[in-house]
Design an enzyme around this catalytic site. Structure first.
Site, PDB file in Angstrom:
ATOM      1  N   LYS A 107      -4.573   0.002  -3.114  1.00  0.00           N
ATOM      2  CA  LYS A 107      -3.570  -0.186  -2.060  1.00  0.00           C
ATOM      3  C   LYS A 107      -4.280  -0.273  -0.731  1.00  0.00           C
ATOM      4  CE  LYS A 107       0.991  -0.206  -1.762  1.00  0.00           C
ATOM      5  NZ  LYS A 107       1.909  -0.562  -2.866  1.00  0.00           N
TER       6      LYS A 107
HETATM    7  N1  GLU Z   1       3.315  -3.896  -3.111  1.00  0.00           N
HETATM    8  C1  GLU Z   1       3.900  -4.118  -4.396  1.00  0.00           C
HETATM    9  C2  GLU Z   1       3.938  -2.833  -5.187  1.00  0.00           C
HETATM   10  O1  GLU Z   1       3.957  -1.759  -4.649  1.00  0.00           O
HETATM   11  C3  GLU Z   1       3.252  -5.284  -5.126  1.00  0.00           C
HETATM   12  C4  GLU Z   1       1.815  -5.118  -5.441  1.00  0.00           C
HETATM   13  C5  GLU Z   1       1.158  -6.383  -5.994  1.00  0.00           C
HETATM   14  O2  GLU Z   1       1.850  -7.342  -6.233  1.00  0.00           O
HETATM   15  O3  GLU Z   1      -0.068  -6.343  -6.148  1.00  0.00           O
HETATM   16  O4  GLU Z   1       4.019  -2.829  -6.382  1.00  0.00           O
END
Ligand code: GLU
Length: 476
Positions: A107
């Site tokens: 993240k």
């Molecule tokens: N931000 C989204 C999540 O928390 C998508 C993450 C992604 O597609 O890599 O799952």
């Protein structure tokens, strides 16, 4: 505000992991290896804006590299700090394992309020942040692939993709360095709606199992169910829209930054969205009652509560007052570990975040595969499929005419049967299949394994088992 005794976000995720680990009896070394966050890179960089140098702090955290690339969005919010990014990275690991998307968890985040900056300023900030990550391979199609999250969208992903391509001019797979891009920059149809669509598919699958529905003290299907949604951002908006327009649910309450609106007759999601865009809030929405205290809406009576905004909104302070029998976590971490325990004791059924909001990363996976294969899904076979179907329809019509049977195919059937699947249909089909499969694997553990009282514990067991198997197979 959250009370003092409440653990932080990352600790909260760890506590949930620990419940599963206790039942799995992993070796202590392996358990620790899975739980910890592998690395967090912090960057502070300056950008010349409005006649002065502004310094920003950003993070990219990698929780687990049992599979690569690692995957997870980039968030722009004032709440971003190391604890939050690491908690969210851990959730990505478990989420990807649960829905069998072959990535480790990561993240990113930038501590800023995107609404304070103009578009061209955000572009400068994003490109600079991306540059800092790209040069350390913290954005890379084979190693680390970001996506949108709170406060970011297609627009930022296009800037990141372009920034990567400028640095890696000869990388033929450059576009796969980030997902959630606009269609014209290598995106995929259905990615913007994907998390909300996944919420719909998750609820549909839940309601296919009357036993599970009964555990929440509910019956029947989604139709007519009274839903409260917290947050009408990308996820909340799409979930509310699909559930009300396609499945006949009634959205009886929506909360946003400025307050909450409620209407027993049901809120029209498109109209609320348009009002929000025009006025910057939900206040004064016609035909609904308004209350400035938006958090209170979570405690109102409804069948299904869908927190789709921030983490920690259901905590030890308000958990005991939650009335909804069924809660679906569309946001990441909206229920703290402490509140989770309270709610479980109250007999609530919780469809957990690592499952409920996995639609986004699932379609990200499809986009990444599309980028690496350099071809849109359906491009090769669509017309051939249509030709085959046409053959069958013609033959049926000929037989009917020859034998004087007088059969006529319904025009709607003909139209739908003859149409070959394009990219959007394929994406939705893949997402639906993923959401059904993951629910069933959780359900098996929920109903079949001793000591598993709830879906969250089941979800963690399924995913931690998979991560553990992957570490065991390849060695650490
Ligand atoms: N931000 C989204 C999540 O928390 C998508 C993450 C992604 O597609 O890599 O799952």
């Amino acid at each position: 505000m959250t009370a003092q005794r409440e653990p932080g976000f990352r600790q909260s995720v760890d506590l949930m992991f620990n419940r599963a680990a206790a039942l799995l009896k992993l070796s202590p070394g392996l358990e620790e290896k899975i739980r910890v966050c592998n690395s967090t890179y912090t960057v502070r960089f300056g950008v010349r804006l409005r006649g002065r140098i502004e310094t920003f702090t950003g993070y990219r955290s990698v929780h687990s590299e049992h599979l690569e690339p690692v995957k997870g969005g980039i968030r722009y919010a004032l709440s971003v700090d190391q604890d939050e990014v690491e908690a969210l990275a851990a959730l990505m690991t478990y989420k990807c394992a649960l829905v069998e998307v072959p990535y480790g968890g990561a993240k990113g985040g930038l501590c800023l309020d995107p609404r304070q900056w103009e578009e061209h300023e955000l572009e400068q900030i994003t490109r600079r942040f991306a540059f800092e990550l790209i040069k350390r391979d913290l954005i890379n199609p084979a190693q680390n692939v970001p996506a949108p999250d709170m406060g970011t969208s297609e627009r930022e992903m296009a800037w990141i993709a372009d920034q990567y391509a400028r640095i890696h001019t000869t990388d033929i797979n450059a576009r796969a360095c980030v997902t959630g891009k606009p269609l014209n920059s290598g995106g995929i149809q259905g990615r913007v709606e994907a998390t909300g669509r996944g919420v719909q598919f998750a609820l549909r699958e839940f309601f296919r199992h009357p036993d599970d529905v009964a555990r929440a003290g509910l019956g029947g299907g989604i139709e007519g169910k009274r839903i409260i949604i917290q947050g009408l951002g990308n996820v909340g908006y799409h979930a509310a829209k699909f559930l009300s327009e396609e499945d006949g649910a009634r959205i009886v309450g929506i909360s946003e930054r400025d307050g909450a609106i409620a209407s027993e007759a049901g809120l029209n999601v498109e109209e609320v969205k348009a009002h929000l865009a025009r006025k910057g809030g939900v206040k004064d929405f016609p035909g609904a009652t308004f209350r400035p205290d938006s958090a209170r809406l979570l405690e109102e009576d409804c069948d299904i509560l869908i927190p789709a905004a921030m983490e920690g909104v259901i905590n030890l302070d308000n958990a005991a007052r939650i009335r909804a029998p069924l809660i679906l976590e569309a946001a990441n971490g909206p229920i703290t570990a402490g509140a989770d325990e309270v709610l479980r004791q109250m007999g609530k059924v919780i469809i957990p975040d690592l499952y409920a909001n996995a639609g986004g990363v699932t379609v990200s996976y499809f986009e990444w595969v599309k980028n690496l294969s350099h071809i849109r899904f359906g491009r090769i076979q669509r017309r051939q499929e249509e030709a085959q179907h046409e053959l069958l329809v013609r033959e049926l019509e000929r037989l009917s005419a020859d034998k004087g049977l007088g059969w006529t195919l319904a025009p709607d059937f003909k139209e739908r049967y003859l149409r070959g699947a394009g990219e959007l249909e394929l994406v939705r089909s893949g997402l639906d299949d993923t959401m059904r499969g993951a629910y069933q694997s959780m359900r098996e553990v929920w109903h079949g394994r001793e000591g598993v009282t709830d879906l969250r514990l089941a979800a963690y067991i399924v995913s931690v088992q998979r991560v553990a198997a992957s570490y065991r197979a390849k060695g650490l």
